[in-house]
Write a protein that holds these residues in place. Structure first.
Motif, PDB file in Angstrom:
ATOM      1  N   VAL A 178       0.828  -1.206   0.000  1.00  0.00           N
ATOM      2  CA  VAL A 178       0.000   0.000   0.000  1.00  0.00           C
ATOM      3  C   VAL A 178       0.869   1.264   0.000  1.00  0.00           C
ATOM      4  CG1 VAL A 178      -1.636   1.313   1.425  1.00  0.00           C
ATOM      5  CG2 VAL A 178      -1.962  -1.136   1.085  1.00  0.00           C
ATOM      6  N   TYR A 179       2.114   1.150   0.507  1.00  0.00           N
ATOM      7  CA  TYR A 179       2.960   2.332   0.681  1.00  0.00           C
ATOM      8  C   TYR A 179       4.061   2.435  -0.367  1.00  0.00           C
ATOM      9  CZ  TYR A 179       0.268   3.350   4.687  1.00  0.00           C
ATOM     10  OH  TYR A 179      -0.797   3.673   5.483  1.00  0.00           O
ATOM     11  N   GLN A 180       3.876   1.773  -1.509  1.00  0.00           N
ATOM     12  CA  GLN A 180       4.878   1.844  -2.569  1.00  0.00           C
ATOM     13  C   GLN A 180       5.053   3.269  -3.077  1.00  0.00           C
ATOM     14  OE1 GLN A 180       4.672  -1.215  -5.540  1.00  0.00           O
ATOM     15  NE2 GLN A 180       5.505   0.103  -7.134  1.00  0.00           N
ATOM     16  N   ARG A 181       3.955   3.966  -3.333  1.00  0.00           N
ATOM     17  CA  ARG A 181       4.043   5.346  -3.825  1.00  0.00           C
ATOM     18  C   ARG A 181       4.674   6.258  -2.785  1.00  0.00           C
ATOM     19  NH1 ARG A 181      -1.536   8.025  -5.626  1.00  0.00           N
ATOM     20  NH2 ARG A 181      -1.938   7.754  -3.402  1.00  0.00           N
ATOM     21  N   PHE A 182       4.275   6.092  -1.540  1.00  0.00           N
ATOM     22  CA  PHE A 182       4.825   6.892  -0.440  1.00  0.00           C
ATOM     23  C   PHE A 182       6.327   6.638  -0.296  1.00  0.00           C
ATOM     24  CE2 PHE A 182       5.901   7.317   4.101  1.00  0.00           C
ATOM     25  CZ  PHE A 182       5.472   8.607   4.349  1.00  0.00           C
ATOM     26  N   GLY A 183       6.729   5.361  -0.353  1.00  0.00           N
ATOM     27  CA  GLY A 183       8.138   5.022  -0.211  1.00  0.00           C
ATOM     28  C   GLY A 183       8.985   5.592  -1.323  1.00  0.00           C
ATOM     29  N   ARG A 184       8.498   5.516  -2.563  1.00  0.00           N
ATOM     30  CA  ARG A 184       9.251   6.054  -3.694  1.00  0.00           C
ATOM     31  C   ARG A 184       9.421   7.568  -3.571  1.00  0.00           C
ATOM     32  NH1 ARG A 184       5.983   2.700  -7.341  1.00  0.00           N
ATOM     33  NH2 ARG A 184       4.895   4.627  -7.886  1.00  0.00           N
ATOM     34  N   ARG A 185       8.353   8.237  -3.164  1.00  0.00           N
ATOM     35  CA  ARG A 185       8.418   9.700  -3.087  1.00  0.00           C
ATOM     36  C   ARG A 185       9.385  10.153  -2.004  1.00  0.00           C
ATOM     37  NH1 ARG A 185       3.460  10.972  -3.869  1.00  0.00           N
ATOM     38  NH2 ARG A 185       3.900  11.667  -5.984  1.00  0.00           N
ATOM     39  N   LEU A 186       9.341   9.554  -0.814  1.00  0.00           N
ATOM     40  CA  LEU A 186      10.229   9.968   0.269  1.00  0.00           C
ATOM     41  C   LEU A 186      11.673   9.584  -0.019  1.00  0.00           C
ATOM     42  CD1 LEU A 186       9.393  11.440   2.956  1.00  0.00           C
ATOM     43  CD2 LEU A 186       7.502  10.505   1.643  1.00  0.00           C
TER      44      LEU A 186
END
Length: 349
Positions: free
Chosen positions: A27-35
């Motif tokens: 679920v946090y793939q997008r969040f992880g890539r951005r940070l």
């Protein structure tokens, strides 16, 4: 199964994400890539693993929690050493339970991309939002806390979170208009990520934004040798600790006694702790103490801890060697000046 997103270059800090009800690391793939693109490592750890293994050594440490994960991060922040706490969609009061899957996805996110991800995720556990949540701890950790919430969150009303932020002097609150429960993955996810990066930069790098004020006319130019507020505040804070002996002193007490802005002081104390000049203790009786006797700490150490160096020279200066020699002379002088007591020779420190 844990997931990790690492920055390509140097790691500015690690954000360990504790999941909410029904969620999995994907679920946090997008969040992880951005940070990670901003230089921060993101890890969604396996349950029951040692928290000390989650963080990059030597870098800032942040706990991030969403939904009931926010309550777990809050509790864990009282037990382990972290530099900051980020709580999203914290369920401090019961809201409206979703009646079916369509109702749940609408309560979770209004981002079309994330809605599609959840719909197609075979491992996502639907229906978990009807479960009871644990009681929150009685107090927040004595570290900077960022509270993120949507004002349209029907699962966790925002009012108790607003009250919590008002009671904790190291808290900052960001409420997003029309935001819903999964605020890290809602339609405002870019703004939320940017707010998180700013929070982490304020703590890890001291990048504090000052309120806009009209520029006052200057009667004269600044003197060539300038003592920054960061250095002045740090020396005053450390001298405040001298009289406390081994008893820890809270940031609020130091700030009030010395007239130092609390947010600035909190960031500086983190840097002084990393430099080995102070130690911290958690809990109701916690605070900061000197890591060694005041006469064994020099002003030069304090300057390097919060400024990185004593002097800096702009690129291309033809007289750079003169200024470097000035830096060496000033450094030698400051390394002979203890925090308290008389100046001693460099060999005596």
């Amino acid at each position: 199964m844990s997931r990790t997103w690492a920055p390509e270059g140097a790691c500015r800090g690690t954000l360990a994400v504790l999941l909410g009800r029904g969620e999995n690391p994907a679920v946090y793939q997008r969040f992880g890539r951005r940070l990670s693109a901003d230089g921060y490592g993101v890890v969604v750890p396996e349950p029951d693993t040692d928290p000390e293994t989650w963080f990059q050594p030597g870098a800032a440490r942040f706990l991030v929690g969403t939904d009931v994960g926010a309550l777990r991060a809050w509790a864990l922040g009282l037990e382990i050493e972290v530099d900051g706490l980020i709580l999203a969609g914290t369920p401090l009061a019961r809201g409206q339970s979703p009646v079916d899957r369509a109702d749940e996805i609408g309560a979770r996110t209004s981002c079309p991309v994330h809605r599609e991800l959840l719909e197609n995720d075979s491992e996502f556990e639907w229906g978990r939002l009807t479960e009871d949540v644990p009681e929150p701890p009685k107090q927040l950790p004595d570290v900077p806390v960022l509270l993120l919430h949507g004002d349209a969150d029907t699962l966790a009303p925002v009012a108790p979170v607003t009250s919590l932020a008002a009671k904790h002097p190291q808290s900052s609150l960001a409420v997003f208009k029309d935001g819903v429960h999964d605020i890290l993955n809602d339609k405002f996810h870019r703004s939320v990520a940017a707010r998180i990066v700013l929070f982490c930069e304020e703590i890890g790098k001291g990048a504090v934004l000052l309120p806009e004020t009209p520029a006052a006319p200057r009667a004269r130019r600044s003197a060539p040798v300038h003592i920054s507020a960061r250095t002045d505040y740090s020396v005053r804070a450390l001298r405040e600790l001298v009289g406390s002996g081994s008893e820890p002193v809270k940031c609020e007490v130091i700030a009030r006694s010395q007239g130092i802005p609390l947010n600035s002081l909190v960031n500086l104390m983190v840097e002084l702790r990393r430099a080995g000049l102070v130690t911290s203790q958690r809990g109701c009786d916690g605070g900061y103490s000197l890591a060694r006797p005041a006469e064994k700490i020099t002003i030069g150490e304090v300057v390097r801890a919060v400024e990185g160096g004593v002097t800096s020279v702009h690129n291309g200066s033809p007289g750079a060697e003169v200024w470097r020699e000035l830096g060496r002379q000033v450094t030698a002088f400051l390394d002979g000046v203890p925090l308290v007591g008389d100046r001693v020779s460099k060999e005596g420190i």
